[in-house]
Design a protein around this motif. Structure first.
Motif, PDB file in Angstrom:
ATOM      1  N   MET A   1      -0.837  -4.013  -4.150  1.00 25.96           N
ATOM      2  CA  MET A   1       0.584  -3.693  -4.022  1.00 25.96           C
ATOM      3  C   MET A   1       0.770  -2.740  -2.845  1.00 25.96           C
ATOM      4  SD  MET A   1       1.703  -5.378  -6.654  1.00 25.96           S
ATOM      5  CE  MET A   1       3.170  -4.782  -7.462  1.00 25.96           C
ATOM      6  N   SER A   2       1.748  -2.970  -2.011  1.00 22.07           N
ATOM      7  CA  SER A   2       1.896  -2.199  -0.792  1.00 22.07           C
ATOM      8  C   SER A   2       2.181  -0.734  -1.067  1.00 22.07           C
ATOM      9  CB  SER A   2       3.022  -2.801   0.056  1.00 22.07           C
ATOM     10  OG  SER A   2       2.721  -4.135   0.379  1.00 22.07           O
ATOM     11  N   ALA A   3       3.038  -0.424  -2.048  1.00 18.55           N
ATOM     12  CA  ALA A   3       3.355   0.964  -2.351  1.00 18.55           C
ATOM     13  C   ALA A   3       2.102   1.718  -2.772  1.00 18.55           C
ATOM     14  CB  ALA A   3       4.419   1.031  -3.443  1.00 18.55           C
ATOM     15  N   GLN A   4       1.286   1.091  -3.612  1.00 19.11           N
ATOM     16  CA  GLN A   4       0.062   1.739  -4.047  1.00 19.11           C
ATOM     17  C   GLN A   4      -0.924   1.902  -2.907  1.00 19.11           C
ATOM     18  OE1 GLN A   4      -0.425   3.185  -7.034  1.00 19.11           O
ATOM     19  NE2 GLN A   4      -2.255   4.017  -6.035  1.00 19.11           N
ATOM     20  N   PHE A  47       1.260   4.291   6.919  1.00 22.02           N
ATOM     21  CA  PHE A  47       1.837   2.947   6.960  1.00 22.02           C
ATOM     22  C   PHE A  47       1.089   2.078   7.967  1.00 22.02           C
ATOM     23  CE2 PHE A  47       5.222   4.696   4.479  1.00 22.02           C
ATOM     24  CZ  PHE A  47       5.845   3.613   3.878  1.00 22.02           C
ATOM     25  N   SER A  48       0.700   2.678   9.095  1.00 23.08           N
ATOM     26  CA  SER A  48      -0.046   1.932  10.109  1.00 23.08           C
ATOM     27  C   SER A  48      -1.384   1.459   9.564  1.00 23.08           C
ATOM     28  CB  SER A  48      -0.265   2.808  11.344  1.00 23.08           C
ATOM     29  OG  SER A  48      -1.126   2.179  12.271  1.00 23.08           O
ATOM     30  N   GLU A 141       6.110  -6.201  -2.764  1.00 26.09           N
ATOM     31  CA  GLU A 141       6.119  -6.490  -4.200  1.00 26.09           C
ATOM     32  C   GLU A 141       7.524  -6.457  -4.788  1.00 26.09           C
ATOM     33  OE1 GLU A 141       4.657  -2.125  -3.941  1.00 26.09           O
ATOM     34  OE2 GLU A 141       4.461  -3.996  -2.844  1.00 26.09           O
ATOM     35  N   ASN A 142       8.483  -5.871  -4.060  1.00 24.63           N
ATOM     36  CA  ASN A 142       9.852  -5.822  -4.571  1.00 24.63           C
ATOM     37  C   ASN A 142      10.557  -7.158  -4.462  1.00 24.63           C
ATOM     38  OD1 ASN A 142       9.510  -3.112  -5.077  1.00 24.63           O
ATOM     39  ND2 ASN A 142      10.348  -2.469  -3.107  1.00 24.63           N
ATOM     40  N   ASN A 302       2.858  -8.238   4.562  1.00 23.82           N
ATOM     41  CA  ASN A 302       3.852  -7.738   5.511  1.00 23.82           C
ATOM     42  C   ASN A 302       4.142  -8.788   6.570  1.00 23.82           C
ATOM     43  OD1 ASN A 302       5.506  -5.583   6.726  1.00 23.82           O
ATOM     44  ND2 ASN A 302       4.045  -5.739   8.398  1.00 23.82           N
ATOM     45  N   ILE A 303       5.433  -9.096   6.752  1.00 26.38           N
ATOM     46  CA  ILE A 303       5.899  -9.947   7.844  1.00 26.38           C
ATOM     47  C   ILE A 303       7.047  -9.228   8.540  1.00 26.38           C
ATOM     48  CG2 ILE A 303       6.952 -12.133   8.525  1.00 26.38           C
ATOM     49  CD1 ILE A 303       5.629 -13.483   6.215  1.00 26.38           C
TER      50      ILE A 303
END
Length: 495
Positions: A1-4, A47-48, A141-142, A302-303
């Protein structure tokens, strides 16, 4: 999951202090110095590292707040309970600060913050006058489709990038990163085989979509030892303090008396193997790629919002080649790979690697390239061209459209020319000459190093790394874990 992912990456930086530091070096100088307030830059770096272009490249809290409001990502305090991965924004009395939310409690929330007393720290925050609100990034994931559950632990007909054995996402359990901070775990078919897997290695390059994994599993000749024997089709998972690789066993060599030898690939393998036909008519590039992913049950890490309109027919083409062609039509230089969260598209040069390790458990972290070994470096002009002549043909007659030369290179190395034939009605001769000369008028350089990095670190192809104050693009990375030590070989290109 991206947030995690963001939270996990931030957790790995706890305790880093001082300025300049690796975060300000990644961002670059401001006013001629890399010693400045770095709370925003710290978040941008996180984030990078996750390969996510959801956070603006800035060192200003005001810019972060403006960006969140302009894009509809801002939630004001009092009307929203933050969750892990959100960005806290403070603006009060001229002071400003940001932090990464890790969770919420009764009347408070928890953060990891850079430049907190000049260090990366965990902080408990309250909904007080300092708090402005929260930047809520649109993590994948949202919006992604609900994950598929495979109770039989067998790969379905149309394999997808999902958690096949119920580990709950990117980590084995809540305490994994705390209890096994600098170790690893390797699973096959949902079984922890870390203790009896050997010769574990994995490789990836910037040109090949799939990461290839090799490993061996010991055979047992006694009925009293219960060892799981992996088989083709098993899902494999490699964890450090987060899941860094997820794939499938594609072959096994069981001819040895003592070990089975396995080859696995991450799920980019399917994009390289599957073919499909598509017709796009003025569809935005990001929508076209999302369409391909949805049709093939491929989650999206991510796109970016690639607005270039694609009008083209792809007949019986490999999926990875279709995506690569779409990206080639967009402005900018993009590449893509697969993470455990799904397909990731990033701008080449936007990811920055900063591998570190400790010589002993009680010593400080050392930047890995500082103690590099087996350095190989070559320069060659064998394939160099410093003059490009562009010609066209019509009615069996050739016409020279343009000639472009690199006079400095010719003076230094001698005259070396490339002739390029074009369709003058469809192609711009000057543009072709400029692109070709830029590509060919330089010495070919190869550079590789070997180094050690922490077990909870993963330097991957596609990232940029700094060595002796020079930036290099990692074209390939070759990893192996032997006796608890993480060895890495990097193939590099000056960037």
């Amino acid at each position: 999951m991206s947030a995690q992912q963001i939270v996990s990456i931030a957790e790995q930086q706890l305790g880093i202090s001082g300025r300049p530091n690796k975060f300000t070096q990644w961002y670059g100088a401001i006013g001629g110095t890399t010693s400045y307030a770095w709370c925003v830059v710290f978040i941008g770096w996180c984030f990078s590292q996750a390969g996510l272009s959801l956070f603006p490249r800035t060192a200003s809290v005001v810019c972060v707040l403006d960006y969140a409001k302009e894009n509809g990502y801002f939630k004001s305090k009092g009307s929203y309970t933050p969750k892990a991965g959100d960005i806290m924004i403070q603006q009060s009395g001229g002071a400003s600060h940001v932090g990464i939310v890790t969770g919420a409690g009764n009347n408070c929330f928890y953060t990891i913050e850079g430049n907190c007393s000049n260090s990366v720290k965990k902080v408990t925050r309250y909904y007080d006058g300092k708090l402005t609100g929260f930047f809520v990034p649109p993590y994948a994931e949202n919006t992604a489709a609900a994950p598929v559950t495979d109770n039989d632990r067998e790969l379905p007909k149309d394999p997808v990038l999902y958690d096949s054995f119920g580990t709950g996402g990117n980590t084995v359990n809540e305490g994994f990163s705390q209890s096994r901070e600098e170790t690893h775990a390797f699973y096959a078919g949902g079984n922890d085989i870390t203790k009896y897997v050997g010769n574990l290695s994995w490789q990836n390059t910037i040109d090949e979509l799939a990461t290839t994994v090799s490993f061996e599993v010991a055979k047992s000749d006694t009925k009293y030892i219960n060892l799981y024997t992996p088989k083709p089709g098993d899902i494999i998972n490699l964890y450090t303090n987060v899941e860094i690789l997820r794939g499938i066993i594609v072959s096994v060599d069981d001819g040895s008396e003592f070990v089975n030898k396995y080859t696995a690939c991450d799920f980019g393998w399917y994009l390289n193997k599957s073919t499909e036909t598509y017709q796009f008519n003025k569809m935005a590039a990001y929508k076209a790629i999302r369409k391909i992913c949805e049709d093939s049950n491929i989650p999206i890490d991510n796109i970016p919002m690639l607005e270039m309109e694609i009008t083209k027919i792809y007949a019986d083409k490999v999926l990875s080649d279709i995506i690569r062609d779409i990206l080639s039509q967009c402005e900018g230089t993009y590449n893509f790979d697969v993470t455990p969260a799904g397909l990731r598209i990033y701008t080449i040069g936007s990811l920055y690697a900063y591998p570190e390790f400790r010589i002993t458990p009680n010593t400080r972290l050392i930047y890995s390239p500082t103690l590099r070994g087996n350095v190989s470096h070559t320069l060659s002009i064998e394939e160099m061209k410093n003059s490009v002549k562009v010609i066209s043909e019509k009615d069996s007659a050739y016409t020279v459209q343009t000639v472009l030369k690199d006079e400095d290179s010719i003076y230094q190395y001698g005259f070396l020319q490339e002739v390029v034939k074009i369709d003058a009605e469809k192609e711009n001769a000057q543009a072709v000459a400029e692109n070709k000369l830029s590509e060919l008028s330089k010495a070919a350089e190869t550079f590789s190093i070997e180094m050690i990095e922490a077990l909870n670190s993963y330097t991957r192809a596609g990232a940029v790394i700094t060595i002796d104050d020079v930036n290099y693009l990692i074209e390939g990375s070759d990893h192996s874990i032997k006796n608890g030590v993480h060895y890495v070989k990097l193939d590099l290109r000056r960037w």
